[in-house]
Design a protein around this motif. Structure first.
Motif, PDB file in Angstrom:
ATOM      1  N   LYS B  12       0.895  -1.298   0.048  1.00  0.00           N
ATOM      2  CA  LYS B  12      -0.067   0.039  -0.065  1.00  0.00           C
ATOM      3  C   LYS B  12       0.944   1.162  -0.036  1.00  0.00           C
ATOM      4  CE  LYS B  12      -2.723  -1.469   3.571  1.00  0.00           C
ATOM      5  NZ  LYS B  12      -2.832  -2.816   3.566  1.00  0.00           N
ATOM      6  N   ARG B  44      -6.915  -7.736 -19.695  1.00  0.00           N
ATOM      7  CA  ARG B  44      -7.120  -9.026 -19.112  1.00  0.00           C
ATOM      8  C   ARG B  44      -5.563 -10.052 -19.558  1.00  0.00           C
ATOM      9  NH1 ARG B  44      -9.033 -13.997 -19.785  1.00  0.00           N
ATOM     10  NH2 ARG B  44     -10.943 -14.872 -18.163  1.00  0.00           N
ATOM     11  N   LYS B  68      -5.014 -10.957  -7.068  1.00  0.00           N
ATOM     12  CA  LYS B  68      -6.227 -10.184  -6.907  1.00  0.00           C
ATOM     13  C   LYS B  68      -6.641  -9.493  -8.345  1.00  0.00           C
ATOM     14  CE  LYS B  68      -7.820  -6.414  -3.833  1.00  0.00           C
ATOM     15  NZ  LYS B  68      -7.286  -5.483  -2.901  1.00  0.00           N
ATOM     16  N   LEU B  71      -8.539 -12.093 -10.281  1.00  0.00           N
ATOM     17  CA  LEU B  71      -9.868 -12.437  -9.751  1.00  0.00           C
ATOM     18  C   LEU B  71     -10.723 -11.263 -10.015  1.00  0.00           C
ATOM     19  CD1 LEU B  71      -8.886 -13.956  -5.987  1.00  0.00           C
ATOM     20  CD2 LEU B  71     -10.296 -14.916  -7.690  1.00  0.00           C
ATOM     21  N   GLN B  72     -10.525 -10.201  -9.794  1.00  0.00           N
ATOM     22  CA  GLN B  72     -11.408  -8.982 -10.185  1.00  0.00           C
ATOM     23  C   GLN B  72     -11.765  -9.089 -11.807  1.00  0.00           C
ATOM     24  OE1 GLN B  72      -9.975  -6.092  -6.782  1.00  0.00           O
ATOM     25  NE2 GLN B  72      -9.476  -5.222  -9.004  1.00  0.00           N
ATOM     26  N   ARG B  73     -10.839  -9.553 -12.526  1.00  0.00           N
ATOM     27  CA  ARG B  73     -11.351  -9.664 -13.935  1.00  0.00           C
ATOM     28  C   ARG B  73     -11.989 -11.066 -14.353  1.00  0.00           C
ATOM     29  NH1 ARG B  73      -8.844  -5.535 -16.298  1.00  0.00           N
ATOM     30  NH2 ARG B  73      -7.188  -4.604 -15.170  1.00  0.00           N
ATOM     31  N   GLY B  74     -12.393 -11.668 -13.467  1.00  0.00           N
ATOM     32  CA  GLY B  74     -12.939 -13.026 -13.501  1.00  0.00           C
ATOM     33  C   GLY B  74     -12.064 -14.057 -14.154  1.00  0.00           C
ATOM     34  N   ILE B  75     -10.694 -13.871 -14.111  1.00  0.00           N
ATOM     35  CA  ILE B  75      -9.844 -14.860 -14.707  1.00  0.00           C
ATOM     36  C   ILE B  75      -9.741 -16.243 -13.895  1.00  0.00           C
ATOM     37  CG2 ILE B  75      -7.309 -15.311 -14.919  1.00  0.00           C
ATOM     38  CD1 ILE B  75      -6.873 -12.332 -15.679  1.00  0.00           C
ATOM     39  N   THR B  76      -9.886 -17.229 -14.620  1.00  0.00           N
ATOM     40  CA  THR B  76      -9.924 -18.469 -13.496  1.00  0.00           C
ATOM     41  C   THR B  76      -8.424 -18.926 -13.151  1.00  0.00           C
ATOM     42  OG1 THR B  76      -9.446 -19.949 -15.610  1.00  0.00           O
ATOM     43  CG2 THR B  76     -12.041 -19.199 -15.026  1.00  0.00           C
ATOM     44  N   LYS B  77      -8.511 -19.806 -11.963  1.00  0.00           N
ATOM     45  CA  LYS B  77      -7.095 -20.200 -11.494  1.00  0.00           C
ATOM     46  C   LYS B  77      -6.383 -21.198 -12.492  1.00  0.00           C
ATOM     47  CE  LYS B  77      -9.373 -24.031  -8.810  1.00  0.00           C
ATOM     48  NZ  LYS B  77      -9.637 -24.308  -7.359  1.00  0.00           N
TER      49      LYS B  77
END
Ligand code: SF4
Ligand code: SF4
Lengths: 351, 111
Positions: B12, B44, B68, B71-77
């Motif tokens: 941060k 992406r 993170k 995840l926010q972009r909906g990228i899968t693991k």
């Protein structure tokens, strides 16, 4: 996987006072992060005031067939708060006289209210421009008596808005419960079959995406593109719009944030993503939220925090839009969820 | 608190580097922001590249940040892990290709 609501578990977070305390203590009390009030004051937007009431959002009860881990309502099969027919009648009287163009029924699973169909029939007789029912999809598959809901919705030209946290089974089931994904897919196919969500169809079917975890939603348009592609390729399912909604740090989502040690980081992310231009369009500026027992709130979130409107008029029995519109909106740190990034409301982003 | 070289809370504070060199700091963050905008590559795709590189340079801050972001972009693991493997393959390939140098030196020095 959750089986019981916070209420049923007698978890201290089932008390709104406890939640508000958490939201005001720690990083917000020691000045590490600014309070929402101070933050919006920087751009002269405090106090937050409503504009014209455009949406009446009625919560007809907290009972639900699901127990989603992110639920801000703390809904579940064990919740017994259900709107009575008398209160519904009072709501109908309001709908007749309101200047609002949208009626938005939510819950829990609104369909589980025993007088749900009666209420929808009566309200649609009055003639509402946009009549929304927030359906969790699985309810259509939950019991035989709900199987005909797609036809019922169609008959009354209901605008269906449904939750779908991801286009993969794993992520959906993690957030909403085992088997939810497959049932949701079946329900969506049935809605498509009667015309919902099809290109150029008047039968509106929108989906709500909220992140399955301690992170914020990203660009709504690109998420919509991904969702559309995945649902059509994998299942042949179509829908109209995708609304990306940020999870607000209250109720069961707050429980999750604290238990997973993500609370502080999540609040940092929300504050960091604060967008001053989202403030003027937050949901409470054009919505009145009504609870199962007829009390009035600035929004569904304030309802769950038991923060009734700061107005002489506090209940449907004394409803008066002019008086109500002359109020200050009650805010706390959960409001940061509505102003992060492109903003977040029950209709998705706001800027 | 335990003393460690890396503190997650430091991520941060990253923007603070500008305080000790305003011009260079600002130029860097402008550049950084621009790089990750939608361009010939989608944001992406760039996020996945960043995730792969984060692993190759073994930066714990970057790994946190781009996990993170993904995840926010909906990228899968599955997509994320494949990206990490792409980075790892290049990294190990870069090691192994030096084997040719070893082989040449070996041959040169040997009768
Ligand atoms: S999020 Fe919706 S479907 Fe899930 S428990 Fe809450 S009200 Fe029910
Ligand atoms: S949480 Fe409610 S009161 Fe706060 S900004 Fe959002 S809509 Fe308004």
């Amino acid at each position: 996987m959750l089986k019981k609501s916070l209420h049923k578990r007698a978890n201290q977070l089932s008390q709104s006072k406890k939640q508000l305390e958490i939201l005001s203590n720690g990083i917000f009390a020691n000045g590490e992060l600014p309070t929402f009030k101070d933050k919006i004051a920087e751009t002269n937007q405090f106090p937050l005031r409503p504009n014209k009431t455009e949406i009446l959002q009625i919560n007809v009860g907290y009972m639900c067939n699901q127990v989603c881990s992110h639920c801000h309502v703390d809904a579940g099969p064990d919740r017994k708060e259900i709107m009575t027919k008398e209160t519904m009648q009072q709501c109908l009287d309001i709908i007749k006289n309101t200047g609002a163009h949208t009626l938005d029924l939510t819950g829990g699973a609104p369909e589980m209210n025993p007088n749900f169909r009666w209420f929808v029939e009566e309200a649609s007789k009055i003639g509402v421009e946009d009549f929304i029912v927030r359906s969790n999809l699985t309810i259509i598959e939950a019991n035989k008596k709900y199987n005909d809901l797609p036809d019922f919705f169609k008959k009354h030209n209901i605008h269906v808005i449904s939750s779908m946290p991801h286009w993969t089974k794993e992520k959906t089931d993690k957030q909403r419960g085992q088997g939810v994904f497959n049932k949701s897919i079946e329900a969506l196919k049935k809605l498509n079959a009667v015309g919902y969500g099809m290109p150029n169809s008047n039968l509106k079917l929108d989906l709500v995406y909220n992140p399955a975890g301690a992170f914020l939603p990203t660009n709504q348009a690109s998420m919509e593109k991904d969702f559309k592609k995945a649902l059509i390729d994998d299942f042949g399912i179509q829908f109209h719009n995708l609304f990306a909604i940020t999870n607000l740090p209250i109720s069961r989502f707050l429980e999750y944030l604290i238990a997973s040690e993500n609370y502080e980081d999540y609040m940092y992310s929300l504050v960091e993503a604060f967008n001053p231009s989202a403030v003027k369009n937050v949901m409470c500026t054009n919505t009145i939220s009504i609870s199962w027992d007829g009390w009035l709130y600035d929004c569904d979130f304030n309802q769950m925090l038991d923060l009734k409107v700061d107005s002489k008029v506090k209940h449907v029995s004394e409803y008066n839009e002019d008086i109500l519109n002359n109020r200050d909106i009650i805010i706390s740190q959960h409001c940061y969820g509505c102003t992060a990034g492109a903003g977040s409301s029950c209709q998705g982003t706001v800027v | 608190m335990e003393k460690t070289y890396y503190d997650p809370a430091d991520l941060k504070k990253f923007p603070k580097i500008t305080e000790w060199s305003e011009e260079l700091g600002e130029k860097f963050f402008d550049y950084y922001g621009k790089v990750f905008e939608e361009g010939a590559l989608t944001a992406r795709e760039k996020s996945l590249i960043a995730l792969a590189v984060s692993h190759v340079v073994k930066c714990p801050y970057c790994i946190d940040a781009y996990t993170k972001d993904g995840l926010q972009r909906g990228i899968t693991k599955e997509e994320m892990m494949e990206a990490v493997h792409a980075g790892a393959a290049i990294e190990s390939g870069a090691t192994l290709v030096h084997g040719v140098q070893m082989m040449k030196k070996y041959d040169k020095l040997s009768m």
